[in-house]
Design a protein around this motif. Sequence first.
Motif, PDB file in Angstrom:
ATOM      1  N   PHE B 177       0.844  -1.192   0.000  1.00 22.00           N
ATOM      2  CA  PHE B 177       0.000   0.000   0.000  1.00 22.00           C
ATOM      3  C   PHE B 177       0.879   1.241   0.000  1.00 22.00           C
ATOM      4  O   PHE B 177       1.749   1.412   0.845  1.00 22.00           O
ATOM      5  CB  PHE B 177      -0.904  -0.014   1.232  1.00 22.00           C
ATOM      6  N   HIS B 178       0.658   2.085  -1.010  1.00 24.77           N
ATOM      7  CA  HIS B 178       1.342   3.377  -1.063  1.00 24.77           C
ATOM      8  C   HIS B 178       0.308   4.470  -0.877  1.00 24.77           C
ATOM      9  O   HIS B 178      -0.778   4.412  -1.449  1.00 24.77           O
ATOM     10  CB  HIS B 178       2.031   3.580  -2.415  1.00 24.77           C
ATOM     11  N   THR B 179       0.647   5.470  -0.085  1.00 22.52           N
ATOM     12  CA  THR B 179      -0.233   6.619  -0.022  1.00 22.52           C
ATOM     13  C   THR B 179       0.554   7.887  -0.320  1.00 22.52           C
ATOM     14  O   THR B 179       1.645   8.112   0.206  1.00 22.52           O
ATOM     15  CB  THR B 179      -0.997   6.699   1.319  1.00 22.52           C
ATOM     16  N   ASP B 180      -0.015   8.662  -1.240  1.00 22.74           N
ATOM     17  CA  ASP B 180       0.531   9.971  -1.567  1.00 22.74           C
ATOM     18  C   ASP B 180       0.018  10.921  -0.486  1.00 22.74           C
ATOM     19  O   ASP B 180      -1.151  11.286  -0.482  1.00 22.74           O
ATOM     20  CB  ASP B 180       0.046  10.357  -2.968  1.00 22.74           C
ATOM     21  N   ALA B 181       0.911  11.270   0.440  1.00 25.33           N
ATOM     22  CA  ALA B 181       0.501  12.105   1.576  1.00 25.33           C
ATOM     23  C   ALA B 181       0.964  13.544   1.395  1.00 25.33           C
ATOM     24  O   ALA B 181       1.093  14.294   2.360  1.00 25.33           O
ATOM     25  CB  ALA B 181       1.048  11.516   2.871  1.00 25.33           C
ATOM     26  N   VAL B 182       1.189  13.930   0.140  1.00 22.44           N
ATOM     27  CA  VAL B 182       1.736  15.269  -0.118  1.00 22.44           C
ATOM     28  C   VAL B 182       0.814  16.364   0.418  1.00 22.44           C
ATOM     29  O   VAL B 182       1.265  17.314   1.044  1.00 22.44           O
ATOM     30  CB  VAL B 182       2.023  15.449  -1.627  1.00 22.44           C
ATOM     31  N   SER B 183      -0.497  16.216   0.174  1.00 18.72           N
ATOM     32  CA  SER B 183      -1.425  17.256   0.650  1.00 18.72           C
ATOM     33  C   SER B 183      -1.773  17.099   2.122  1.00 18.72           C
ATOM     34  O   SER B 183      -2.228  18.041   2.756  1.00 18.72           O
ATOM     35  CB  SER B 183      -2.714  17.219  -0.166  1.00 18.72           C
ATOM     36  N   ALA B 184      -1.605  15.883   2.626  1.00 16.61           N
ATOM     37  CA  ALA B 184      -2.046  15.589   3.988  1.00 16.61           C
ATOM     38  C   ALA B 184      -0.972  15.875   5.030  1.00 16.61           C
ATOM     39  O   ALA B 184      -1.280  16.286   6.159  1.00 16.61           O
ATOM     40  CB  ALA B 184      -2.467  14.120   4.075  1.00 16.61           C
ATOM     41  N   ALA B 185       0.277  15.674   4.654  1.00 15.15           N
ATOM     42  CA  ALA B 185       1.364  15.739   5.645  1.00 15.15           C
ATOM     43  C   ALA B 185       1.409  17.108   6.315  1.00 15.15           C
ATOM     44  O   ALA B 185       1.387  18.140   5.653  1.00 15.15           O
ATOM     45  CB  ALA B 185       2.703  15.438   4.972  1.00 15.15           C
ATOM     46  N   GLY B 186       1.444  17.082   7.625  1.00 16.82           N
ATOM     47  CA  GLY B 186       1.478  18.324   8.383  1.00 16.82           C
ATOM     48  C   GLY B 186       0.088  18.813   8.766  1.00 16.82           C
ATOM     49  O   GLY B 186      -0.047  19.735   9.562  1.00 16.82           O
ATOM     50  N   TYR B 187      -0.955  18.195   8.177  1.00 18.53           N
ATOM     51  CA  TYR B 187      -2.320  18.637   8.449  1.00 18.53           C
ATOM     52  C   TYR B 187      -3.178  17.562   9.109  1.00 18.53           C
ATOM     53  O   TYR B 187      -4.112  17.872   9.842  1.00 18.53           O
ATOM     54  CB  TYR B 187      -2.987  19.129   7.158  1.00 18.53           C
ATOM     55  N   ILE B 188      -2.891  16.299   8.773  1.00 18.17           N
ATOM     56  CA  ILE B 188      -3.553  15.195   9.485  1.00 18.17           C
ATOM     57  C   ILE B 188      -2.462  14.177   9.815  1.00 18.17           C
ATOM     58  O   ILE B 188      -1.364  14.228   9.254  1.00 18.17           O
ATOM     59  CB  ILE B 188      -4.677  14.518   8.647  1.00 18.17           C
ATOM     60  N   ASP B 189      -2.788  13.251  10.701  1.00 21.20           N
ATOM     61  CA  ASP B 189      -1.801  12.235  11.083  1.00 21.20           C
ATOM     62  C   ASP B 189      -1.567  11.304   9.910  1.00 21.20           C
ATOM     63  O   ASP B 189      -2.505  10.683   9.401  1.00 21.20           O
ATOM     64  CB  ASP B 189      -2.321  11.462  12.292  1.00 21.20           C
ATOM     65  N   ILE B 190      -0.329  11.210   9.473  1.00 23.57           N
ATOM     66  CA  ILE B 190      -0.036  10.310   8.351  1.00 23.57           C
ATOM     67  C   ILE B 190       1.070   9.337   8.736  1.00 23.57           C
ATOM     68  O   ILE B 190       1.818   8.868   7.871  1.00 23.57           O
ATOM     69  CB  ILE B 190       0.370  11.103   7.094  1.00 23.57           C
ATOM     70  N   LYS B 191       1.177   9.021  10.026  1.00 22.98           N
ATOM     71  CA  LYS B 191       2.226   8.068  10.421  1.00 22.98           C
ATOM     72  C   LYS B 191       2.021   6.770   9.643  1.00 22.98           C
ATOM     73  O   LYS B 191       0.934   6.185   9.685  1.00 22.98           O
ATOM     74  CB  LYS B 191       2.141   7.790  11.922  1.00 22.98           C
ATOM     75  N   PRO B 192       3.048   6.333   8.917  1.00 21.54           N
ATOM     76  CA  PRO B 192       2.870   5.141   8.084  1.00 21.54           C
ATOM     77  C   PRO B 192       2.407   3.937   8.896  1.00 21.54           C
ATOM     78  O   PRO B 192       1.634   3.115   8.391  1.00 21.54           O
ATOM     79  CB  PRO B 192       4.244   4.911   7.458  1.00 21.54           C
ATOM     80  N   GLY B 193       2.844   3.847  10.134  1.00 24.04           N
ATOM     81  CA  GLY B 193       2.405   2.729  10.973  1.00 24.04           C
ATOM     82  C   GLY B 193       0.908   2.763  11.167  1.00 24.04           C
ATOM     83  O   GLY B 193       0.221   1.742  11.021  1.00 24.04           O
ATOM     84  N   ALA B 194       0.363   3.943  11.439  1.00 24.12           N
ATOM     85  CA  ALA B 194      -1.074   4.067  11.675  1.00 24.12           C
ATOM     86  C   ALA B 194      -1.868   3.799  10.407  1.00 24.12           C
ATOM     87  O   ALA B 194      -3.017   3.359  10.457  1.00 24.12           O
ATOM     88  CB  ALA B 194      -1.385   5.464  12.214  1.00 24.12           C
ATOM     89  N   LEU B 195      -1.277   4.120   9.260  1.00 19.91           N
ATOM     90  CA  LEU B 195      -1.988   3.939   7.989  1.00 19.91           C
ATOM     91  C   LEU B 195      -1.725   2.568   7.373  1.00 19.91           C
ATOM     92  O   LEU B 195      -2.241   2.276   6.292  1.00 19.91           O
ATOM     93  CB  LEU B 195      -1.561   5.021   6.990  1.00 19.91           C
ATOM     94  N   CYS B 196      -0.902   1.744   8.043  1.00 17.79           N
ATOM     95  CA  CYS B 196      -0.475   0.471   7.448  1.00 17.79           C
ATOM     96  C   CYS B 196       0.128   0.683   6.066  1.00 17.79           C
ATOM     97  O   CYS B 196      -0.087  -0.113   5.150  1.00 17.79           O
ATOM     98  CB  CYS B 196      -1.637  -0.516   7.323  1.00 17.79           C
ATOM     99  N   ALA B 197       0.846   1.790   5.894  1.00 14.20           N
ATOM    100  CA  ALA B 197       1.415   2.090   4.576  1.00 14.20           C
ATOM    101  C   ALA B 197       2.801   1.470   4.463  1.00 14.20           C
ATOM    102  O   ALA B 197       3.605   1.537   5.395  1.00 14.20           O
ATOM    103  CB  ALA B 197       1.497   3.591   4.363  1.00 14.20           C
TER     104      ALA B 197
END
Lengths: 354, 388
Positions: B177-197
């Motif tokens: 699983f890949h997630t493009d977190a470019v817009s999200a990073a810094g605004y919502i939690d995007i810890k890869p562990g939490a997202l199973c990314a």
Amino acid sequence: MTKALIAMSGGVDSSVAAYLTQQMGYDCIGATMRLVEGEVACSKNARTCCSLQDVEDARDVAYSLGIPFYVFEFTSEFKEYVIENFICSYERGKTPNPCIECNRHMKFRVLLRRAIELGCDYLVTGHYARIEKSGERYYLKKARDLSKDQSYVLYMLTQNQLARLLFPLGELYKAETRAIADRLGFVNAKKRDSQDICFVPDGDYAGFIESYRQKNYPPGKFTDTEGNVLGEHKGIIRYTVGQRKGLGVSASKPLYVYKIDPEANTVVLAEKDKLASDEIEIASVNWIAFDSPPEQLRASVKIRYSQAEQPATVFATGENTARIKLCAPVRAVTPGQSAVIYDGEYVLGGGIIV
Amino acid sequence: MGNKMTVYADNAATTKISPAALKAMLPYLDEAYANPSSIHSAGKAAADAVYRARVELAENLGCLPNELYFTSGGSEANNQAILTAAEIGAAENKKHIITSKIEHPSVLRVLKRLGTQGYEITLLDVGENGIVSLADVERAIRPDTCLVTIMAANNEIGTIQPAAEIGEICRKFSVLFHTDAVSAAGYIDIKPGALCADLLSLSAHKFHGPKGIGLLYAKKGVMPSQLILGGSQERGRRAGTLNVPAIVGMAAAFSEACVNMAKDNQKIARLRDKIIEGLLSIPGAKLHGDRTRRLAGNINVGFGGISGESLLLALDSFGIMVSTGSACEAGAAEPSHVLLALGLSEKEAKSAIRITLGRYNTELEANYIVECTAKAVGRLRSIANLEF
């Protein structure tokens, strides 16, 4: 300060028009319309008025003049008003002139509206033609440089549009335009004039229509004027009235496309002398020189861009229809093309050949 | 005009660098300019700065420092993430990839090319609120699926995807699983562990860091494919001299964004809601994307019959910078593929403007945006009625 938006194609004419407008003391904005989508605009051989390289050329010129420059995204309007019309016209067995529809809908409506939105008083283009105001009326005149005159593709202009337009090249000869571009060191000073229809850069109209519509046009019969079958054609969109080459029909005398019948899916062929006609019906007529035309008027008429004018009498037959009676028959009057009516150097009006 | 207000409301395009990030960077543009790959003491000082930045970023992401790879930005990170999964998949003869129709071009274009190289791409629809359905994701997974790539939040309409749930589904089926977190990073939690990314991309300039620097997270055991060949920087996975000041600036900006996330979001969302409320009272206004499940700073609206491009220019004349949505080619926006995917017509899509707020926007600016938009819409409507 009076504000003007310059329609910049990236070509030498509109670049010089921008310079001249600036010299006349207007507050200028440059703009290019993006009319076709990325992948067409990027196509390698595109030498048209709207490839990405042309956008960069326009931007370069605007930058060197120190004027703001915008690229406007009008692809969906272009599809709706120009490409659809172009294809439908071929499907109805006609031979359209999309540059005229682009002027009618894109430059002088969509872009003019954008210019007004930006607070501009005028829209400027690099057309070789002249606007003259006399009393309350605006008249359209041929360019001083008759060899470059583009009044033919401007016959659809209304009074409301003419009041907001400037054609700074109308008094110039093409050589003078090039000399100005040269002197100013414009990147496009030596660029050749655009020739092709911008959305069909390779000139293969039929191929374009088929890929756009995602379908093939069925073959049908070539017939003579009596209805005798002469052979098989490859789909009506591949033919235009007056065409001789590429028919693939052998006959004792050369045959030409005389008529295209979309309902029957037939292409009627005839010998040269049969193609001549002295009567032309036009529709979608726009009159520039008067609100409503006299019942009949003596004029000269041009029935395609590259043809000389013919003396004629024009009869207004309705609100926006007219019948043109030519003094002498001409060959290959082509439905879908425009007939433009002149009195000397003035454009009286024009319409689309039915 | 006189003292016209200037309002920057295009924070999804890029953000102003934060004073803290700028301050952190300056020494590495000035005295500490050595190449971190150099062995001498000046090089060592630069390498230490990179090391500290990597550790700081890893702490904020809850991952290991050596799971992070510096890239030139979000696009490169997305490219590299997808090619990595594609190559891993190909080695096991799995060449099916799942994505959504509203991904960024730096995802979709890569997939389009892979589509010509023997991969099969499934493009998931989104609901009219712009959110991917979990059931659709699960249904699309096949034995030969090697990757699911779904963005954490959308750059145009701000909708927040259920990335953690998608990640769980992927884990269940052992699909990367890949997630493009470019817009999200810094605004919502995007810890890869939490997202199973397994793979995640971000870009510093979207959260008040510098431009030209991004980050690829690749979970331990997932070896990134080499996109740029050359020296052995980044454990041989990404060649090129490390951009030390930008790396340092990214780490500082990300820490700042993470620490202040809750506080900033609260303030920004309040301004957003105020603007949305004001704009929706203009006749013919329509909000695009989900009303609540969206980034705190994102507003995407259309006003029936008015071109977004015209409105953008009108707002610009008031000193307000917004965008029409998608990225630009030759300075002009295509009709947005994201809005089309929501089921909007081409015309509706082209009426959209995107107003994106950030931590430096104020209440005064929010009021000004509403006031000017109402004025501009009224004026443009009267011009639209002109007959030629």
